[in-house]
Design an enzyme around this catalytic site. Structure first.
Site, PDB file in Angstrom:
ATOM      1  N   HIS A   1       8.605 -78.545 159.540  1.00 55.95           N
ATOM      2  CA  HIS A   1       7.562 -79.453 160.026  1.00 55.95           C
ATOM      3  C   HIS A   1       6.892 -78.860 161.261  1.00 55.95           C
ATOM      4  O   HIS A   1       7.313 -77.823 161.780  1.00 55.95           O
ATOM      5  CB  HIS A   1       8.174 -80.820 160.371  1.00 55.95           C
ATOM      6  CG  HIS A   1       9.035 -80.796 161.600  1.00 55.95           C
ATOM      7  ND1 HIS A   1      10.329 -80.332 161.603  1.00 55.95           N
ATOM      8  CD2 HIS A   1       8.782 -81.162 162.899  1.00 55.95           C
ATOM      9  CE1 HIS A   1      10.840 -80.418 162.827  1.00 55.95           C
ATOM     10  NE2 HIS A   1       9.918 -80.911 163.636  1.00 55.95           N
TER      11      HIS A   1
ATOM     12  N   GLU B   1       7.868 -78.908 171.858  1.00 57.48           N
ATOM     13  CA  GLU B   1       9.210 -79.490 171.733  1.00 57.48           C
ATOM     14  C   GLU B   1      10.205 -78.641 172.519  1.00 57.48           C
ATOM     15  O   GLU B   1      10.341 -77.448 172.266  1.00 57.48           O
ATOM     16  CB  GLU B   1       9.596 -79.532 170.255  1.00 57.48           C
ATOM     17  CG  GLU B   1      11.054 -79.877 169.974  1.00 57.48           C
ATOM     18  CD  GLU B   1      11.354 -79.871 168.469  1.00 57.48           C
ATOM     19  OE1 GLU B   1      10.491 -80.339 167.682  1.00 57.48           O
ATOM     20  OE2 GLU B   1      12.423 -79.387 168.080  1.00 57.48           O
TER      21      GLU B   1
ATOM     22  N   HIS C   1       8.478 -75.238 162.393  1.00 57.80           N
ATOM     23  CA  HIS C   1       9.882 -74.915 162.611  1.00 57.80           C
ATOM     24  C   HIS C   1      10.799 -75.735 161.716  1.00 57.80           C
ATOM     25  O   HIS C   1      10.357 -76.695 161.071  1.00 57.80           O
ATOM     26  CB  HIS C   1      10.244 -75.114 164.086  1.00 57.80           C
ATOM     27  CG  HIS C   1       9.833 -76.442 164.645  1.00 57.80           C
ATOM     28  ND1 HIS C   1       8.571 -76.682 165.129  1.00 57.80           N
ATOM     29  CD2 HIS C   1      10.503 -77.614 164.786  1.00 57.80           C
ATOM     30  CE1 HIS C   1       8.486 -77.930 165.559  1.00 57.80           C
ATOM     31  NE2 HIS C   1       9.655 -78.520 165.352  1.00 57.80           N
TER      32      HIS C   1
HETATM   33 MN    MN Z   1      10.017 -80.641 165.778  1.00 55.86          MN
END
Ligand code: MN
Ligand code: MN
Length: 433
Positions: free
Chosen positions: A142, A148, A187
């Site tokens: 995704h 992140e 990732h």
């Molecule tokens: Mn993520």
């Protein structure tokens, strides 16, 4: 001004001084006590800081009880809310939240729970996610619009990522390691043997949601089959068994291949990314170390890819204090891993509010507001400080006062200059140094 008015102002000033003295005596005694009649009478016109707050100022003990509905378990969990220190004043927006009190979304392979700005209004810069992937549990391929950052809190996890120049990376991470995925880079995550993994993510936007990410299954299912065929250069029929619903988290039935095998599978002509997307924070030597604890700093100066998140791992030994300080460049999102802590946040007003923290709790301090974190237990306190910033920055109160004109500090705070000379210098971070 008429003489009578002047006289009454003088009287108010005198009783104020008595009240302040009395309050100081009470605080020094450290217990429940009552103020003098003069102190109680001091509140009123021209005296906006009174009435004094705190249980220490209550004259009838019945006013302190809580006969109404309550859950004893929940109530006793936050003793700082139940019985705030006498120095707390005026309240402020809630800066305490906890993963312990939010629902899990569970699927075959693992679970996640999150605290976004929807649940925690003060947290504008960071949304937090706590995720568990069992062995073979996969967080589906995704991407998302936010960066992140993550700290691994348990077990072993495999991450994969592709950068904007088509350079892939795979790495296995363990407790104490960090990863950082820049916004938009795709990732995946997978829990490894023997017992999978648990970690905490921070998105660099308080509105972000782990339940609202761009999923590879969703896009494939919602693209016309002839476009898929053209895009991937294979016959339409090749896609006849694709899932029509996304997987998000799923249980893999295949053993995870060796790291070398996956590296070979992922290899690209573009080569490898120039800088790793993982950082072994737990293995680096401390950035600051005193007899009371350690601070390890990971920001874009050493974790080169981490351009929008700076973080620290702080260990405070029993009796230790993360000294009074503030951060000039960013809000702080603090995540508590081990031990117990107490933090007071100070703002203009004056306002001061105290909260207790346990493993799984989150604290949030707006940019520039004063705070400290005290170890209140008998074991090491471990927490992470996370900032939406390129660099970690802090200003320490003791350091500032130790490096200001001594006469000015002495006069301002009514302190003897010999006392100021004893203030910690050179930014120990964790005291006693
Ligand atoms: Mn993520
Ligand atoms: Mn801080």
């Amino acid at each position: 001004m008429k003489p009578t008015q002047k006289q009454s102002l003088v009287e108010i000033m005198r009783s104020l001084m008595r009240a302040s003295l009395s309050r100081r005596t009470v605080l020094a005694a450290g217990g429940l006590a009552t103020l003098t009649a003069a102190a109680r009478a001091a509140g009123g016109f021209g005296n906006p800081d009174l009435p004094a707050e705190g249980a220490v100022n209550v004259t009838n003990p019945k006013a302190l009880t809580d006969p109404g509905p309550q859950d004893p378990g929940l109530a006793s969990f936050e003793s700082a809310f139940l019985n705030p220190p006498a120095t707390d004043v005026n309240g402020m927006p809630q800066f305490w939240a906890s993963f312990n009190l939010v629902p899990k979304r569970i699927q075959d392979g693992g679970w996640a729970r999150q605290i976004t700005r929807d649940d925690f209004h003060i947290s504008t810069t960071i949304a937090g996610v706590n995720m568990r992937l069992g062995p073979g549990g996969v967080r589906e391929l995704h991407w998302h619009q936010q960066a992140e950052w993550s700290v691994v809190t348990y077990g072993n996890c495999r991450i994969t990522i592709l950068d904007q120049e088509g350079r892939p990376q795979v790495a296995d991470v363990k407790e104490g390691d960090l990863w950082y995925f820049p916004a938009g880079l795709p990732h995946s995550l997978q829990g490894l043997d023997p017992d999978g993994t648990e970690f905490v993510l921070a998105f660099d936007n308080g509105e972000s949601s782990e339940f609202n990410t761009l999923l590879v299954t969703d896009w494939i299912a919602h693209t016309p089959p002839d476009v898929l065929a053209k895009n991937f250069g294979v016959p339409v029929e090749a896609f006849k068994n694709i899932p029509l619903h996304n997987k998000w988290i799923y249980q893999s039935n295949q053993p995870a291949p060796s790291l070398e095998t996956v590296e070979a599978q992922m290899a690209a002509a573009a080569g490898n990314p120039p800088h790793p997307f993982v950082f072994r924070l737990g293995e680096m030597s401390p950035s600051h170390e005193t007899k009371s604890g350690t601070v390890r700093i990971a920001d874009s100066s050493n974790f080169l890819v981490s351009k929008t998140i700076a973080s620290t791992q702080v260990v405070v030994k029993p009796g230790g204090l993360r000294e009074m300080h503030w951060h000039p460049n960013a809000d702080e999102w603090a995540y508590f891993l081990k031990g117990t802590a107490r933090m007071t946040v100070f703002n203009t007003g004056p306002a001061a509010m105290t909260a207790d923290f346990h493993p799984g709790d989150i604290g949030y301090v707006k940019k520039g507001l004063g705070h400290y974190i005290e170890n209140t237990g008998n074991t090491d306190l471990v927490f992470m400080e996370v900032f939406r910033a390129e660099r970690f920055e802090e200003v320490l109160l003791a350091d500032w006062l130790a490096h200001s004109p001594v006469g000015m500090v002495a006069e301002t705070l009514n302190l003897d200059p010999s006392i100021i000379a004893q203030f910690p210098k050179n930014r120990p971070d964790i005291v006693p140094a």
